[in-house]
Design a protein around this motif. Sequence first.
Motif, mmCIF file in Angstrom:
data_model
loop_
_atom_site.group_PDB
_atom_site.id
_atom_site.type_symbol
_atom_site.label_atom_id
_atom_site.label_comp_id
_atom_site.label_asym_id
_atom_site.label_seq_id
_atom_site.Cartn_x
_atom_site.Cartn_y
_atom_site.Cartn_z
ATOM 1 N N GLN A 1 0.843 -1.193 0.000
ATOM 2 C CA GLN A 1 0.000 0.000 0.000
ATOM 3 C C GLN A 1 0.884 1.251 0.000
ATOM 4 O OE1 GLN A 1 -3.201 0.152 2.865
ATOM 5 N NE2 GLN A 1 -3.643 -2.032 2.695
ATOM 6 N N ASN A 2 0.294 2.384 -0.334
ATOM 7 C CA ASN A 2 0.964 3.682 -0.223
ATOM 8 C C ASN A 2 2.314 3.738 -0.957
ATOM 9 O OD1 ASN A 2 -1.078 4.720 1.621
ATOM 10 N ND2 ASN A 2 -0.188 3.319 3.113
ATOM 11 N N LYS A 3 2.395 3.045 -2.100
ATOM 12 C CA LYS A 3 3.575 3.047 -2.974
ATOM 13 C C LYS A 3 4.734 2.217 -2.440
ATOM 14 C CE LYS A 3 2.531 7.485 -5.155
ATOM 15 N NZ LYS A 3 3.043 8.825 -5.538
ATOM 16 N N TRP A 4 4.555 1.530 -1.307
ATOM 17 C CA TRP A 4 5.594 0.614 -0.869
ATOM 18 C C TRP A 4 5.141 -0.827 -1.110
ATOM 19 C CZ3 TRP A 4 3.983 3.891 3.528
ATOM 20 C CH2 TRP A 4 2.983 3.319 4.314
ATOM 21 N N GLU A 5 6.103 -1.733 -1.101
ATOM 22 C CA GLU A 5 5.838 -3.152 -1.323
ATOM 23 C C GLU A 5 5.712 -3.845 0.051
ATOM 24 O OE1 GLU A 5 5.777 -4.555 -4.545
ATOM 25 O OE2 GLU A 5 6.040 -2.583 -5.453
ATOM 26 N N ALA A 6 6.331 -5.021 0.206
ATOM 27 C CA ALA A 6 6.353 -5.660 1.516
ATOM 28 C C ALA A 6 7.102 -4.753 2.499
ATOM 29 C CB ALA A 6 7.023 -7.023 1.428
ATOM 30 N N VAL A 7 6.660 -4.754 3.739
ATOM 31 C CA VAL A 7 7.231 -3.874 4.763
ATOM 32 C C VAL A 7 8.230 -4.676 5.601
ATOM 33 C CG1 VAL A 7 6.724 -2.376 6.716
ATOM 34 C CG2 VAL A 7 5.101 -2.554 4.819
ATOM 35 N N ALA A 8 9.474 -4.206 5.639
ATOM 36 C CA ALA A 8 10.536 -4.923 6.336
ATOM 37 C C ALA A 8 10.957 -4.161 7.595
ATOM 38 C CB ALA A 8 11.717 -5.153 5.398
ATOM 39 N N THR A 9 12.172 -4.430 8.067
ATOM 40 C CA THR A 9 12.618 -3.953 9.365
ATOM 41 C C THR A 9 12.786 -2.432 9.420
ATOM 42 O OG1 THR A 9 13.665 -6.029 9.950
ATOM 43 C CG2 THR A 9 14.557 -4.076 10.991
ATOM 44 N N GLY A 10 12.536 -1.873 10.610
ATOM 45 C CA GLY A 10 12.705 -0.442 10.851
ATOM 46 C C GLY A 10 12.627 -0.153 12.338
ATOM 47 N N SER A 11 12.214 1.065 12.678
ATOM 48 C CA SER A 11 12.109 1.464 14.081
ATOM 49 C C SER A 11 11.193 2.674 14.185
ATOM 50 C CB SER A 11 13.492 1.778 14.673
ATOM 51 O OG SER A 11 14.161 2.763 13.906
ATOM 52 N N VAL A 12 10.816 3.017 15.422
ATOM 53 C CA VAL A 12 9.924 4.155 15.625
ATOM 54 C C VAL A 12 10.511 5.118 16.643
ATOM 55 C CG1 VAL A 12 7.896 2.723 15.135
ATOM 56 C CG2 VAL A 12 8.559 3.150 17.494
ATOM 57 N N ILE A 13 10.092 6.377 16.551
ATOM 58 C CA ILE A 13 10.401 7.387 17.558
ATOM 59 C C ILE A 13 9.134 8.181 17.850
ATOM 60 C CG2 ILE A 13 12.845 7.629 16.953
ATOM 61 C CD1 ILE A 13 12.106 10.167 15.395
ATOM 62 N N LYS A 14 9.098 8.813 19.004
ATOM 63 C CA LYS A 14 8.001 9.713 19.338
ATOM 64 C C LYS A 14 8.356 11.125 18.884
ATOM 65 C CE LYS A 14 6.589 7.001 23.393
ATOM 66 N NZ LYS A 14 6.346 7.023 24.861
ATOM 67 N N ASN A 15 7.329 11.899 18.586
ATOM 68 C CA ASN A 15 7.551 13.273 18.110
ATOM 69 C C ASN A 15 7.605 14.273 19.261
ATOM 70 O OD1 ASN A 15 7.952 15.064 15.902
ATOM 71 N ND2 ASN A 15 5.815 15.736 16.041
ATOM 72 N N THR A 16 8.034 13.808 20.410
ATOM 73 C CA THR A 16 8.050 14.640 21.617
ATOM 74 C C THR A 16 8.829 15.934 21.411
ATOM 75 O OG1 THR A 16 8.013 12.606 22.912
ATOM 76 C CG2 THR A 16 8.537 14.640 24.083
ATOM 77 N N ASN A 17 9.929 15.875 20.659
ATOM 78 C CA ASN A 17 10.771 17.050 20.435
ATOM 79 C C ASN A 17 10.346 17.879 19.225
ATOM 80 O OD1 ASN A 17 12.997 16.594 22.522
ATOM 81 N ND2 ASN A 17 12.951 14.625 21.462
ATOM 82 N N GLN B 1 13.724 3.389 1.776
ATOM 83 C CA GLN B 1 13.284 3.757 3.124
ATOM 84 C C GLN B 1 12.035 4.632 3.029
ATOM 85 O OE1 GLN B 1 15.192 1.910 4.930
ATOM 86 N NE2 GLN B 1 16.570 1.723 3.173
ATOM 87 N N TYR B 2 11.074 4.297 3.872
ATOM 88 C CA TYR B 2 9.829 5.057 3.934
ATOM 89 C C TYR B 2 9.614 5.561 5.358
ATOM 90 C CZ TYR B 2 8.594 3.176 -0.654
ATOM 91 O OH TYR B 2 8.587 2.858 -1.988
ATOM 92 N N VAL B 3 8.805 6.596 5.478
ATOM 93 C CA VAL B 3 8.447 7.119 6.791
ATOM 94 C C VAL B 3 6.932 7.289 6.846
ATOM 95 C CG1 VAL B 3 8.858 9.514 6.045
ATOM 96 C CG2 VAL B 3 8.819 8.954 8.486
ATOM 97 N N ALA B 4 6.356 6.892 7.977
ATOM 98 C CA ALA B 4 4.913 7.001 8.185
ATOM 99 C C ALA B 4 4.663 7.473 9.615
ATOM 100 C CB ALA B 4 4.234 5.656 7.932
ATOM 101 N N TYR B 5 3.468 7.963 9.871
ATOM 102 C CA TYR B 5 3.170 8.490 11.202
ATOM 103 C C TYR B 5 1.823 7.993 11.701
ATOM 104 C CZ TYR B 5 -0.041 11.819 8.993
ATOM 105 O OH TYR B 5 -1.077 12.370 8.288
#
Length: 227
Positions: free
Chosen positions: A102-118, A143-147
């Motif tokens: 979905q959203n122009k990406w294929e299978a979703v592989a490894t990554g990580s998350v951060i909070k937008n606290t700053n 690499q993709y970014v989502a929120y």
Amino acid sequence: MTFTRLLRVAGAIFSLFFISTSTVQAGTLTSNEYQQYYHHNIEQGLMNDVQSIWQDSSGYYHIYYLADLNYKHDDDGTEWYHVKTKDFVHYEKLGVAIPKFQNKWEAVATGSVIKNTNKIFSDLPKKAIIAYFTSYTPTGQKQYVAYSIDNGVTYQPYSDGAIMSASSAKAHFRDPYVFFNKETKKITMYLAEDDKIGVYTSDDGKNFNYVGATVLNSGALNGKDLD
């Protein structure tokens, strides 16, 4: 104990350990050959890398992991599944957080998350959760970014397409680990790239600059270092 009673006891033990747990052949979607019974598991397919663990304000730990319920079958490929727990014994399933294809990406592989606290993402609220992840595409690893603004349950693409792409279809360029650097006020990203770990920084969370690497050969730094 009589011999007859001994046989009955032995038969009961045999039933407990060998008959009451049916085994499904490995290689099928519902195989339980490598099943463990004391922590979270999935009903079928492949369960893979843990992506991130973070805690919300109510004390729940949220865990993302890769899973492919159709492993080696049609619609193959991993996506991010989501569970939460307070004791790491009992888990509440929250479904697919970042779906594949979905959203122009294929299978979703490894990554990580951060909070937008700053507020590195100035156009998103502080409560937003930001996910970075690799997708394997026909033209290479990207690499993709989502929120997420619903406590990490669902994610929307932050950018219209990939924010970073491998130099070729065969190059290793994957598995982003990100964190907010309090000293530089920037996001730092580590990427697995062949025989080095590439290091990148960003002021806005979307545009990244290469700043160096941890290396296994002298040429990988490309004229830069981390000192």
